[in-house]
Design a protein around this motif. Sequence first.
Motif, short mmCIF file in Angstrom:
data_model
loop_
_atom_site.label_atom_id
_atom_site.label_comp_id
_atom_site.label_asym_id
_atom_site.label_seq_id
_atom_site.Cartn_x
_atom_site.Cartn_y
_atom_site.Cartn_z
N SER A 142 32.58 56.18 35.76
CA SER A 142 32.60 55.06 36.69
C SER A 142 31.18 54.56 36.94
CB SER A 142 33.24 55.47 38.02
OG SER A 142 32.49 56.50 38.64
N LEU A 145 29.80 47.92 39.06
CA LEU A 145 29.73 46.75 38.19
C LEU A 145 28.72 45.73 38.67
CD1 LEU A 145 33.47 46.13 37.21
CD2 LEU A 145 31.67 47.23 35.87
N ARG A 146 28.58 45.57 39.98
CA ARG A 146 27.60 44.61 40.49
C ARG A 146 26.18 45.04 40.13
NH1 ARG A 146 31.22 43.80 45.16
NH2 ARG A 146 31.94 41.64 45.06
N GLU A 187 41.14 37.50 41.44
CA GLU A 187 40.24 38.48 40.87
C GLU A 187 39.00 38.64 41.75
OE1 GLU A 187 39.35 37.61 36.77
OE2 GLU A 187 41.43 37.09 36.31
N LEU A 190 32.29 39.16 41.21
CA LEU A 190 31.16 40.09 41.11
C LEU A 190 29.82 39.38 41.10
CD1 LEU A 190 32.57 42.51 38.37
CD2 LEU A 190 32.53 42.88 40.84
N THR A 208 33.93 38.32 36.94
CA THR A 208 34.87 39.19 37.63
C THR A 208 35.03 40.44 36.77
OG1 THR A 208 36.96 38.53 36.57
CG2 THR A 208 36.10 37.08 38.32
N PRO A 209 35.75 41.46 37.22
CA PRO A 209 35.96 42.63 36.35
C PRO A 209 36.75 42.31 35.09
CG PRO A 209 36.39 43.18 38.65
CD PRO A 209 36.25 41.69 38.59
N LYS A 210 37.43 41.17 35.07
CA LYS A 210 38.30 40.85 33.94
C LYS A 210 37.74 39.80 33.00
CE LYS A 210 42.62 42.09 36.27
NZ LYS A 210 43.98 41.63 36.66
N LEU A 263 30.83 44.89 29.16
CA LEU A 263 31.97 44.73 30.07
C LEU A 263 33.29 44.75 29.31
CD1 LEU A 263 30.56 42.06 32.55
CD2 LEU A 263 30.97 44.48 33.00
N ALA A 267 36.42 46.94 30.60
CA ALA A 267 37.58 46.20 31.14
C ALA A 267 38.86 47.02 31.02
CB ALA A 267 37.73 44.88 30.42
#
Length: 267
Positions: A142, A145-146, A187, A190, A208-210, A263, A267
């Motif tokens: 983990s 992400l930011r 979503e 970020l 975004t995470p996606k 990323l 994802a």
Amino acid sequence: MAQSCIHCQAELPARSRFCSLCGGMQWPIDFKDLARLPQQLKGAFFLYMQQEGRDLGLKAVDLGQEDGFRLRYLEERLLQLAYWIEQQDPSQQEELRAISEEIDWQFRTWAEAYFLQEGREQLPQALPQSLQSYQQMQRGESCNLRTLIANYLQSDKLPYAHSWQAIDWPKKLKTAGRKFFSALGQEELLFFLDPSMRQLGRRGFILTPKGLYWRQSMSQGRSARFSLQAELQLKKQILYINGQVFDIQAELNLNLYFLFKRLALLA
């Protein structure tokens, strides 16, 4: 001759790089030939780097002599990866998928290491040295992400990155939702950068995470999901994502290329 996806067994055209059904990368490796596994992995990585060079718009990628990057960095990691694969059972579908994902992860890490070390002079701009901190990150580990985005994009040097604490933040975000951020409310946002002078949220890009959402001046909104199937190319320092232009600033375009590929694995 057709081939089967090593992840989901879908039938694919011969020499497919990716599965059209699940998106998994197809590695030209015979996992039953353990004696030649390190050499096969080396050959696959060299092919990976040649494609990386083409995507980056480089004439060629020189991985150096035996006493350079290949000896000091690559050879040891090839043996470590080969040993890890030997402990798995590629006849089991789940383990075969894990093997492919591990190769994806390691090759991406090695590519970054190369361009942070001996290959840095081949790039039009140097990559942020903060990427070094992700060289030891393991697949499945983990991460924030930011923070990752900030390190890849060097957001502290970007004058147009929006602050979550700004009084007009909700208004700008609402405008972006109308103009190009189609996933507003769906979503997690970020990162948001609007390079325009007035910074009204009408253009720029959002992560975004996606996926990535962006809008250039005088154009419609565009988006791309983080996926290993996404096609990224740098041409004259302009980034093309699935054939769509992303162009804000040369250094940012390059950094986003590397960020997008990282990323896609997360994802």
